[in-house]
Structures are given as C-alpha cells and as structure tokens.
Motif scaffolding. Structure first.
Motif, PDB file in Angstrom:
ATOM      1  N   ALA A  31       0.834  -1.203   0.000  1.00 34.45           N
ATOM      2  CA  ALA A  31       0.000   0.000   0.000  1.00 34.45           C
ATOM      3  C   ALA A  31       0.873   1.259   0.000  1.00 34.45           C
ATOM      4  O   ALA A  31       0.555   2.238  -0.688  1.00 34.45           O
ATOM      5  CB  ALA A  31      -0.930  -0.014   1.200  1.00 34.45           C
ATOM      6  N   GLY A  32       1.955   1.234   0.744  1.00 31.94           N
ATOM      7  CA  GLY A  32       2.886   2.368   0.729  1.00 31.94           C
ATOM      8  C   GLY A  32       3.528   2.551  -0.629  1.00 31.94           C
ATOM      9  O   GLY A  32       3.675   3.680  -1.127  1.00 31.94           O
ATOM     10  N   TRP A  33       3.910   1.444  -1.263  1.00 35.85           N
ATOM     11  CA  TRP A  33       4.507   1.509  -2.592  1.00 35.85           C
ATOM     12  C   TRP A  33       3.508   2.048  -3.612  1.00 35.85           C
ATOM     13  O   TRP A  33       3.860   2.887  -4.457  1.00 35.85           O
ATOM     14  CB  TRP A  33       4.981   0.114  -2.993  1.00 35.85           C
ATOM     15  N   ILE A  34       2.266   1.602  -3.520  1.00 36.83           N
ATOM     16  CA  ILE A  34       1.228   2.089  -4.435  1.00 36.83           C
ATOM     17  C   ILE A  34       0.976   3.579  -4.202  1.00 36.83           C
ATOM     18  O   ILE A  34       0.796   4.336  -5.159  1.00 36.83           O
ATOM     19  CB  ILE A  34      -0.066   1.260  -4.269  1.00 36.83           C
ATOM     20  N   GLY A  35       0.965   3.996  -2.952  1.00 35.77           N
ATOM     21  CA  GLY A  35       0.803   5.418  -2.658  1.00 35.77           C
ATOM     22  C   GLY A  35       1.909   6.267  -3.265  1.00 35.77           C
ATOM     23  O   GLY A  35       1.663   7.362  -3.786  1.00 35.77           O
ATOM     24  N   ASN A  36       3.138   5.772  -3.210  1.00 38.99           N
ATOM     25  CA  ASN A  36       4.254   6.493  -3.819  1.00 38.99           C
ATOM     26  C   ASN A  36       4.121   6.535  -5.337  1.00 38.99           C
ATOM     27  O   ASN A  36       4.456   7.543  -5.959  1.00 38.99           O
ATOM     28  CB  ASN A  36       5.583   5.855  -3.428  1.00 38.99           C
ATOM     29  N   ARG A  37       3.649   5.450  -5.931  1.00 37.03           N
ATOM     30  CA  ARG A  37       3.431   5.428  -7.387  1.00 37.03           C
ATOM     31  C   ARG A  37       2.354   6.418  -7.797  1.00 37.03           C
ATOM     32  O   ARG A  37       2.463   7.075  -8.824  1.00 37.03           O
ATOM     33  CB  ARG A  37       3.018   4.030  -7.856  1.00 37.03           C
ATOM     34  N   ILE A  38       1.305   6.519  -6.989  1.00 38.76           N
ATOM     35  CA  ILE A  38       0.229   7.462  -7.298  1.00 38.76           C
ATOM     36  C   ILE A  38       0.736   8.898  -7.196  1.00 38.76           C
ATOM     37  O   ILE A  38       0.445   9.727  -8.057  1.00 38.76           O
ATOM     38  CB  ILE A  38      -0.979   7.222  -6.369  1.00 38.76           C
ATOM     39  N   SER A  39       1.512   9.186  -6.139  1.00 37.10           N
ATOM     40  CA  SER A  39       2.022  10.549  -5.978  1.00 37.10           C
ATOM     41  C   SER A  39       3.030  10.907  -7.075  1.00 37.10           C
ATOM     42  O   SER A  39       3.147  12.073  -7.449  1.00 37.10           O
ATOM     43  CB  SER A  39       2.650  10.726  -4.600  1.00 37.10           C
ATOM     44  N   CYS A  54      -1.561  -6.410  -3.737  1.00 33.92           N
ATOM     45  CA  CYS A  54      -2.068  -5.774  -2.530  1.00 33.92           C
ATOM     46  C   CYS A  54      -3.443  -6.326  -2.165  1.00 33.92           C
ATOM     47  O   CYS A  54      -3.720  -6.620  -0.998  1.00 33.92           O
ATOM     48  CB  CYS A  54      -2.122  -4.266  -2.740  1.00 33.92           C
ATOM     49  N   ALA A  55      -4.301  -6.492  -3.165  1.00 32.79           N
ATOM     50  CA  ALA A  55      -5.636  -7.041  -2.922  1.00 32.79           C
ATOM     51  C   ALA A  55      -5.563  -8.488  -2.458  1.00 32.79           C
ATOM     52  O   ALA A  55      -6.282  -8.899  -1.532  1.00 32.79           O
ATOM     53  CB  ALA A  55      -6.480  -6.936  -4.181  1.00 32.79           C
ATOM     54  N   ILE A  56      -4.676  -9.271  -3.056  1.00 32.14           N
ATOM     55  CA  ILE A  56      -4.525 -10.675  -2.666  1.00 32.14           C
ATOM     56  C   ILE A  56      -4.010 -10.779  -1.235  1.00 32.14           C
ATOM     57  O   ILE A  56      -4.501 -11.596  -0.445  1.00 32.14           O
ATOM     58  CB  ILE A  56      -3.596 -11.410  -3.646  1.00 32.14           C
ATOM     59  N   SER A  57      -3.024  -9.951  -0.876  1.00 32.09           N
ATOM     60  CA  SER A  57      -2.494 -10.018   0.490  1.00 32.09           C
ATOM     61  C   SER A  57      -3.537  -9.561   1.509  1.00 32.09           C
ATOM     62  O   SER A  57      -3.622 -10.120   2.601  1.00 32.09           O
ATOM     63  CB  SER A  57      -1.222  -9.186   0.619  1.00 32.09           C
ATOM     64  N   LEU A  58      -4.370  -8.584   1.158  1.00 34.65           N
ATOM     65  CA  LEU A  58      -5.430  -8.157   2.070  1.00 34.65           C
ATOM     66  C   LEU A  58      -6.466  -9.260   2.249  1.00 34.65           C
ATOM     67  O   LEU A  58      -6.905  -9.529   3.376  1.00 34.65           O
ATOM     68  CB  LEU A  58      -6.092  -6.878   1.559  1.00 34.65           C
ATOM     69  N   MET A  59      -6.842  -9.927   1.160  1.00 37.86           N
ATOM     70  CA  MET A  59      -7.810 -11.031   1.274  1.00 37.86           C
ATOM     71  C   MET A  59      -7.235 -12.183   2.092  1.00 37.86           C
ATOM     72  O   MET A  59      -7.955 -12.795   2.891  1.00 37.86           O
ATOM     73  CB  MET A  59      -8.231 -11.511  -0.108  1.00 37.86           C
ATOM     74  N   ALA A  60      -5.945 -12.480   1.919  1.00 35.67           N
ATOM     75  CA  ALA A  60      -5.321 -13.550   2.693  1.00 35.67           C
ATOM     76  C   ALA A  60      -5.263 -13.180   4.172  1.00 35.67           C
ATOM     77  O   ALA A  60      -5.500 -14.027   5.044  1.00 35.67           O
ATOM     78  CB  ALA A  60      -3.928 -13.838   2.151  1.00 35.67           C
ATOM     79  N   CYS A  61      -4.967 -11.932   4.467  1.00 36.04           N
ATOM     80  CA  CYS A  61      -4.934 -11.463   5.862  1.00 36.04           C
ATOM     81  C   CYS A  61      -6.305 -11.573   6.509  1.00 36.04           C
ATOM     82  O   CYS A  61      -6.441 -12.080   7.619  1.00 36.04           O
ATOM     83  CB  CYS A  61      -4.438 -10.030   5.916  1.00 36.04           C
ATOM     84  N   VAL A  62      -7.328 -11.115   5.798  1.00 28.87           N
ATOM     85  CA  VAL A  62      -8.688 -11.191   6.333  1.00 28.87           C
ATOM     86  C   VAL A  62      -9.127 -12.648   6.477  1.00 28.87           C
ATOM     87  O   VAL A  62      -9.751 -13.018   7.475  1.00 28.87           O
ATOM     88  CB  VAL A  62      -9.665 -10.388   5.436  1.00 28.87           C
TER      89      VAL A  62
END
Length: 79
Positions: A31-39, A54-62
């Motif tokens: 998420a931090g890396w994506i935020g830097n890419r967006i900025s 990022c979505a896959i890791s969030l689903m695995a965490c949940v």
C-alpha cells in the motif's frame, strides 16, 4: 476436550495468527509503494500488478484472521 487436542487447537490458532500478521505487513508495504506510485504519477504495468498483489495479500490477511476468530469461538464454546 483433552489436553492434546486443546494444545493442537492453540497451536493452529497461533499459526494462523502469525500468517495473518505476515500478510498484513506485506499489505502495508504494498500500500505504501502504491501510494508512492500514485504521488509520482506512474501508472504502468507494475502499478497494476502491485494493486493485484495488494488485494490478494489483504484477502489472505482477512481470511486468516477470520479463520482464527472462528477457531477461537469454537474453542471457547467447547470449554
């Protein structure tokens, strides 16, 4: 519930909890890396791959967290 199965259940809960924390750490980094890419305004193919990971890791965490929660509830109900 005997002590062997109680110990095994606690070990599974501990194992799933650790995996949930690991996936959450990966999610935070991505998420931090994506935020830097967006900025920076860079929206290439790696950006899309990063969003997918990022979505896959969030689903695995949940998923690990939910499974851990269900196992704890099942363990408390049997006591």
């Amino acid at each position: 519930m005997n002590e062997v199965s109680l110990y095994g259940a606690q070990k599974r809960i501990d194992f799933l909890g650790r995996w949930a924390l690991a996936f959450f750490a990966v999610f935070i980094v991505l998420a931090g890396w994506i935020g830097n890419r967006i900025s920076a305004g860079e929206f290439g193919i790696m950006f899309l791959v990063g969003i997918g990971c990022c979505a896959i890791s969030l689903m695995a965490c949940v998923g690990c967290g939910w499974t851990t929660h269900r196992r704890i509830q099942k363990l408390e109900a049997q006591k």
